[in-house]
Scaffold this motif. Sequence first.
Motif, PDB file in Angstrom:
ATOM      1  N   GLN A 198       0.831  -1.210   0.000  1.00 29.38           N
ATOM      2  CA  GLN A 198       0.000   0.000   0.000  1.00 29.38           C
ATOM      3  C   GLN A 198       0.859   1.250   0.000  1.00 29.38           C
ATOM      4  O   GLN A 198       1.983   1.238   0.519  1.00 29.38           O
ATOM      5  CB  GLN A 198      -0.910  -0.009   1.240  1.00 29.38           C
ATOM      6  N   CYS A 199       0.301   2.322  -0.572  1.00 27.90           N
ATOM      7  CA  CYS A 199       1.021   3.591  -0.584  1.00 27.90           C
ATOM      8  C   CYS A 199       0.042   4.745  -0.812  1.00 27.90           C
ATOM      9  O   CYS A 199      -0.966   4.584  -1.489  1.00 27.90           O
ATOM     10  CB  CYS A 199       2.075   3.581  -1.692  1.00 27.90           C
ATOM     11  N   LEU A 202       0.470   8.452  -5.480  1.00 27.15           N
ATOM     12  CA  LEU A 202       0.151   7.845  -6.776  1.00 27.15           C
ATOM     13  C   LEU A 202       1.401   7.690  -7.646  1.00 27.15           C
ATOM     14  O   LEU A 202       1.549   6.681  -8.350  1.00 27.15           O
ATOM     15  CB  LEU A 202      -0.907   8.694  -7.500  1.00 27.15           C
ATOM     16  N   VAL A 205       3.037   4.579  -6.554  1.00 28.62           N
ATOM     17  CA  VAL A 205       2.235   3.414  -6.941  1.00 28.62           C
ATOM     18  C   VAL A 205       2.486   3.077  -8.418  1.00 28.62           C
ATOM     19  O   VAL A 205       2.684   1.910  -8.788  1.00 28.62           O
ATOM     20  CB  VAL A 205       0.743   3.682  -6.664  1.00 28.62           C
ATOM     21  N   ARG A 206       2.518   4.103  -9.245  1.00 26.32           N
ATOM     22  CA  ARG A 206       2.837   3.880 -10.671  1.00 26.32           C
ATOM     23  C   ARG A 206       4.242   3.302 -10.829  1.00 26.32           C
ATOM     24  O   ARG A 206       4.476   2.412 -11.636  1.00 26.32           O
ATOM     25  CB  ARG A 206       2.806   5.213 -11.431  1.00 26.32           C
ATOM     26  N   MET A 220      -4.033   1.457  -3.499  1.00 28.85           N
ATOM     27  CA  MET A 220      -3.860   2.913  -3.508  1.00 28.85           C
ATOM     28  C   MET A 220      -4.587   3.492  -2.304  1.00 28.85           C
ATOM     29  O   MET A 220      -5.814   3.408  -2.211  1.00 28.85           O
ATOM     30  CB  MET A 220      -4.434   3.495  -4.797  1.00 28.85           C
ATOM     31  N   THR A 232      -0.601  13.950  -5.624  1.00 25.91           N
ATOM     32  CA  THR A 232      -1.767  13.078  -5.789  1.00 25.91           C
ATOM     33  C   THR A 232      -3.038  13.830  -5.383  1.00 25.91           C
ATOM     34  O   THR A 232      -3.122  14.349  -4.274  1.00 25.91           O
ATOM     35  CB  THR A 232      -1.635  11.820  -4.901  1.00 25.91           C
ATOM     36  N   TYR A 234      -6.570  13.467  -4.334  1.00 26.83           N
ATOM     37  CA  TYR A 234      -7.447  12.405  -3.832  1.00 26.83           C
ATOM     38  C   TYR A 234      -8.892  12.586  -4.301  1.00 26.83           C
ATOM     39  O   TYR A 234      -9.594  11.606  -4.567  1.00 26.83           O
ATOM     40  CB  TYR A 234      -7.392  12.350  -2.309  1.00 26.83           C
ATOM     41  N   LEU A 246      -7.466   4.018 -11.855  1.00 26.37           N
ATOM     42  CA  LEU A 246      -6.841   3.193 -10.815  1.00 26.37           C
ATOM     43  C   LEU A 246      -7.022   1.704 -11.104  1.00 26.37           C
ATOM     44  O   LEU A 246      -6.158   0.884 -10.783  1.00 26.37           O
ATOM     45  CB  LEU A 246      -7.433   3.518  -9.440  1.00 26.37           C
ATOM     46  N   VAL A 250      -4.073  -0.793  -9.874  1.00 25.08           N
ATOM     47  CA  VAL A 250      -4.053  -1.404  -8.539  1.00 25.08           C
ATOM     48  C   VAL A 250      -5.180  -2.432  -8.386  1.00 25.08           C
ATOM     49  O   VAL A 250      -6.042  -2.565  -9.257  1.00 25.08           O
ATOM     50  CB  VAL A 250      -4.191  -0.325  -7.430  1.00 25.08           C
ATOM     51  N   ILE A 253      -8.502  -0.010  -3.247  1.00 19.55           N
ATOM     52  CA  ILE A 253      -8.224   1.293  -2.651  1.00 19.55           C
ATOM     53  C   ILE A 253      -8.367   1.196  -1.133  1.00 19.55           C
ATOM     54  O   ILE A 253      -9.128   0.377  -0.621  1.00 19.55           O
ATOM     55  CB  ILE A 253      -9.171   2.385  -3.201  1.00 19.55           C
TER      56      ILE A 253
END
Length: 338
Positions: A198-199, A202, A205-206, A220, A232, A234, A246, A250, A253
């Motif tokens: 998890q992070c 963004l 994450v990419r 995400m 990022t 939100y 997303l 991923v 969420i």
Amino acid sequence: MKLAALLLTATAALAAPASAPLVVAHRGASGYLPEHTQAAKVHAHALGADFLEQDLVLSKDDVPLVLHDIYLDTISDVAARFPGRQRADGRFYALDFTVAELKQLQVRERFNARTGEPVYPKRYDSKATPGVFRISTLDEELQVIQGLNRSTGRVAGIYPEIKAPRWHRDQGRDLSRVVLPILARYGYATKADACFLQCFELSEVRRLRGELGWKGRLIMLIGGGAKEVDGTDYGALCTPAGIKELAGLVDGIGPAISRIVTWPPAGGAPKFTDLVRLAHESGLAVHPYTIRIDDLPRNCPSADALHAALFATARVDGVFTDFTDRTAAWLRRAGSRP
Ligand code: CA
């Protein structure tokens, strides 16, 4: 119920994963023991958590530590033990200490660094047991979890979070690049493995999916505020277009609870957003954070009301909870857990 509403409910139910909601022990059994200590993880395993969370930051010698903050001064005696080692902002950073130094610190229940007062006054009283708790490295924590998985015959998964990746990179460090090989070494590398990474950022994450080639499950996180430090947005992520984007990146969420449900100040029925429905329509799991029995969302009348809103009405797929036993008990009463 109107036909449209019925159809909507049926669609949501069909789109939602069939498996029982997951209980994720947020920082371990942190409602009962100092967060992220080995004791908190062992207790959460014993209480039946499906997944145990690890927040990760780097030490000076590039070892991932299980710590919620990049700072040490709100969970340890660092200020007393290493006077003068703070940065110009007055904070003590894990990144400025080697593991050998960090192991000398006494870990305590989270407190306000200015006043010394505990953040959650009814929780574990660390003053009664000084010197008992220590910071864990990721390696140590995974060894204990896998040891318990073996000795109990019950597998608890892991839920590591890459903390402040932008900040680490600004410091010339690459947390994700250090963490992924360690996860792989312990058998966490594919979507079949008992692991969610998890992070909150963004861009990272990419990067995890692209440049760093992470093939396991990825979540995400979506904060309650407007933006993350890496830019990022939100709010944009919670729109239909954001969720669609997303879905290509991923597996789920992890939104703040307030992005799913809020309670009006004057009492009355909770108000739900369409975030869970949107996510489920795109095949994304939803694991909101955090259930705290002693710190309920604003105006939420009870822990039961919170659990019912998330599981019975919003139909989330799991939740981060400081109180594994209380959340598991609610799910058992609802018939969602053996
Ligand atoms: Ca976390």
